[in-house]
Scaffold this active site. Sequence first.
Site, mmCIF file in Angstrom:
data_model
loop_
_atom_site.group_PDB
_atom_site.id
_atom_site.type_symbol
_atom_site.label_atom_id
_atom_site.label_comp_id
_atom_site.label_asym_id
_atom_site.label_seq_id
_atom_site.Cartn_x
_atom_site.Cartn_y
_atom_site.Cartn_z
ATOM 1 N N THR A 1 -8.973 16.659 36.763
ATOM 2 C CA THR A 1 -8.603 16.297 35.399
ATOM 3 C C THR A 1 -7.650 15.097 35.408
ATOM 4 O OG1 THR A 1 -8.822 18.627 34.853
ATOM 5 C CG2 THR A 1 -7.772 17.265 33.205
ATOM 6 N N THR B 1 -30.884 22.479 19.472
ATOM 7 C CA THR B 1 -29.923 23.570 19.674
ATOM 8 C C THR B 1 -29.572 24.195 18.325
ATOM 9 O OG1 THR B 1 -27.854 24.191 20.763
ATOM 10 C CG2 THR B 1 -27.841 22.093 19.621
ATOM 11 N N THR B 2 -29.263 25.481 18.359
ATOM 12 C CA THR B 2 -28.938 26.214 17.130
ATOM 13 C C THR B 2 -27.671 25.646 16.486
ATOM 14 O OG1 THR B 2 -29.980 28.181 18.014
ATOM 15 C CG2 THR B 2 -28.364 28.534 16.270
ATOM 16 N N LYS C 1 -9.641 21.207 17.704
ATOM 17 C CA LYS C 1 -8.237 21.025 18.118
ATOM 18 C C LYS C 1 -7.345 20.973 16.874
ATOM 19 C CE LYS C 1 -10.074 18.791 22.251
ATOM 20 N NZ LYS C 1 -10.143 19.903 23.186
ATOM 21 N N SER D 1 -5.972 12.094 26.329
ATOM 22 C CA SER D 1 -5.454 13.459 26.299
ATOM 23 C C SER D 1 -4.491 13.801 27.414
ATOM 24 C CB SER D 1 -6.598 14.452 26.299
ATOM 25 O OG SER D 1 -7.175 14.506 27.573
ATOM 26 N N ARG E 1 -9.504 26.833 39.850
ATOM 27 C CA ARG E 1 -8.957 27.081 38.514
ATOM 28 C C ARG E 1 -8.937 28.563 38.196
ATOM 29 N NH1 ARG E 1 -10.080 22.061 34.978
ATOM 30 N NH2 ARG E 1 -10.287 20.519 36.607
ATOM 31 N N SER F 1 -17.043 0.563 28.792
ATOM 32 C CA SER F 1 -16.349 1.846 28.678
ATOM 33 C C SER F 1 -14.936 1.760 29.257
ATOM 34 C CB SER F 1 -17.185 2.880 29.445
ATOM 35 O OG SER F 1 -16.546 4.110 29.492
ATOM 36 N N HIS G 1 -8.396 13.846 20.000
ATOM 37 C CA HIS G 1 -7.001 14.303 20.074
ATOM 38 C C HIS G 1 -6.149 13.750 18.941
ATOM 39 C CE1 HIS G 1 -7.486 16.498 23.789
ATOM 40 N NE2 HIS G 1 -8.337 15.545 24.117
ATOM 41 N N THR H 1 -13.546 16.188 16.883
ATOM 42 C CA THR H 1 -13.794 17.612 17.116
ATOM 43 C C THR H 1 -13.228 18.423 15.957
ATOM 44 O OG1 THR H 1 -13.495 19.445 18.672
ATOM 45 C CG2 THR H 1 -11.619 17.997 18.391
HETATM 46 N N1 PLP Z 1 -13.321 14.040 23.897
HETATM 47 C C1 PLP Z 1 -12.123 14.167 24.492
HETATM 48 C C2 PLP Z 1 -11.283 12.960 24.665
HETATM 49 C C3 PLP Z 1 -11.660 15.429 24.912
HETATM 50 O O1 PLP Z 1 -10.478 15.542 25.524
HETATM 51 C C4 PLP Z 1 -12.473 16.561 24.710
HETATM 52 C C5 PLP Z 1 -12.024 17.925 25.109
HETATM 53 O O2 PLP Z 1 -10.904 18.210 25.351
HETATM 54 C C6 PLP Z 1 -13.713 16.383 24.108
HETATM 55 C C7 PLP Z 1 -14.116 15.119 23.705
HETATM 56 C C8 PLP Z 1 -14.610 17.550 23.860
HETATM 57 O O3 PLP Z 1 -14.270 18.174 22.656
HETATM 58 P P1 PLP Z 1 -14.632 19.732 22.421
HETATM 59 O O4 PLP Z 1 -13.531 20.507 23.041
HETATM 60 O O5 PLP Z 1 -14.727 19.869 20.948
HETATM 61 O O6 PLP Z 1 -15.937 19.950 23.113
#
Ligand code: PLP
Length: 474
Positions: free
Chosen positions: A362, A276-277, A247, A188, A21, A136, A216, A244
């Site tokens: 990926t 964690t902080t 995005k 994604s 990459r 899952s 997403h 998140t």
């Molecule tokens: N969940 C999915 C489906 C994702 O595609 C991603 C990242 O692209 C994450 C969680 C992780 O999110 P973050 O980028 O906020 O760490």
Amino acid sequence: MKYETFFRTELDRLRAEGRYRIFADLERHVGAFPNATHVNGRKRRRVTVWCSNDYLGMGQHPAVLAAMHEALDRCGAGAGGTRNIAGTNHYHVMLERELADLHGKESALLFTSGYVSNWASLATLASRIPKCVVVSDASNHASMIEGIRHSRAECRIFKHNDTADLRRVLREIDPDRPKLIAFESVYSMDGDIAPIAEICDIADEFGAMTYLDEVHAVGLYGPRGGGISDREGLSHRLTVIEGTLAKGFGVVGGYIAGSAALCDFIRSFASGFIFTTALPPSVAAGAVASIRHLKTSGLERAQQQRRVAQVRERLSELGLPHLENPSHIVPVMVNDAVMCKRVCDMLLERHDIYVQPINYPTVPVGTERLRLTPSPAHSDADIDQFISALDAVWTELGLDRTDTHGDDALPAIDMGVLRHGQLAAAAGHRALHHAPQFAAGLARAPALGGTAAQGPLARLLTKLFPRRAYGSVA
Ligand code: PLP
């Protein structure tokens, strides 16, 4: 052991497989999204970005920037510690309230990223609930898989978005055991969407909890930007909604939303939350502003959908192969790692367009692609420029095009099936239409024996549908 030699050998292997990459050195510009400056040594060039996950350009929205500036001036740079010690700031509290309201839940809990929220929440739930089985989706994100793995709970996988298979798996589990169904709304890489209502029905029938990753989708779908579950009026049916802030909302951070007891449980037991902080207050303030804006403004969402439709239409007109899906993600299929990288290099070098090649791991080998994310800020001129550049590159490299005369109604390749090695089943779908690419993908698919065309099906298909040399990957 010679450690340095080991590191270099492993990296050389990645390069030889075409999987190494390279990160583009980019500088984003406020007021000019989706443009950026590409820095290459001493050379600086303005490029148009076509693969940003700042889907709506909220990372430069004036309300977001103003809120961040104000919080930075008031509270300083960092949070000052973990939430437990000195890091809970009023902005964190406001943000959690905003998120709970967004998803119609009692509570929400912040994490430093979406990855950490999945990892910590799934690991905590699955390890702390006695005898819990996680069910899952086969295409779940790495952060979910890692969380489940870390819990050491039993994990059963169902075929991607396949509710019949989900039922089959659940039927095989002892009815008395606690169960957690983990899945995503928008996937994604393929941009397909889960049948959330049906999965909730099945969860009710089998007494399972549901954990939905809306990473997403938040900001992008639903009347208030609460994701696909918001759009479909299903938020109340999900045990946990995860998202998140990085995005659609354009900032950084992750969260879960759920009942007060569940969020308190994770807050109290999750190592990835406790030790964690906390996020900087300015980040929390920016996220609050972004969520508030998108709760009341549908303009960005509507304009994004228009741009996505325009791009899809133009790709179809020219037979540039792309996966049809109901989301904002437009995967343009190259199906070859080396070619995929070449397409991206040529777009950058000759046309000042930045789009990152998406390769294994990926996506499965043989399904390499450009993952386009048209945004509300891409103009008609940006789209014209991108499409004519891609058309020229496609022609120069002799890449295959789809039939533009109407038989595209053939069923799409099921990437979930492909991913899990059930290649023979997938081959039946589009083999005649996309046979050459398909043969190439199959030839190198791990399920058929790893490296080059070793498997009998791969050999047969490659023979039936010969194409130019693919061998450069192996
Ligand atoms: N969940 C999915 C489906 C994702 O595609 C991603 C990242 O692209 C994450 C969680 C992780 O999110 P973050 O980028 O906020 O760490």
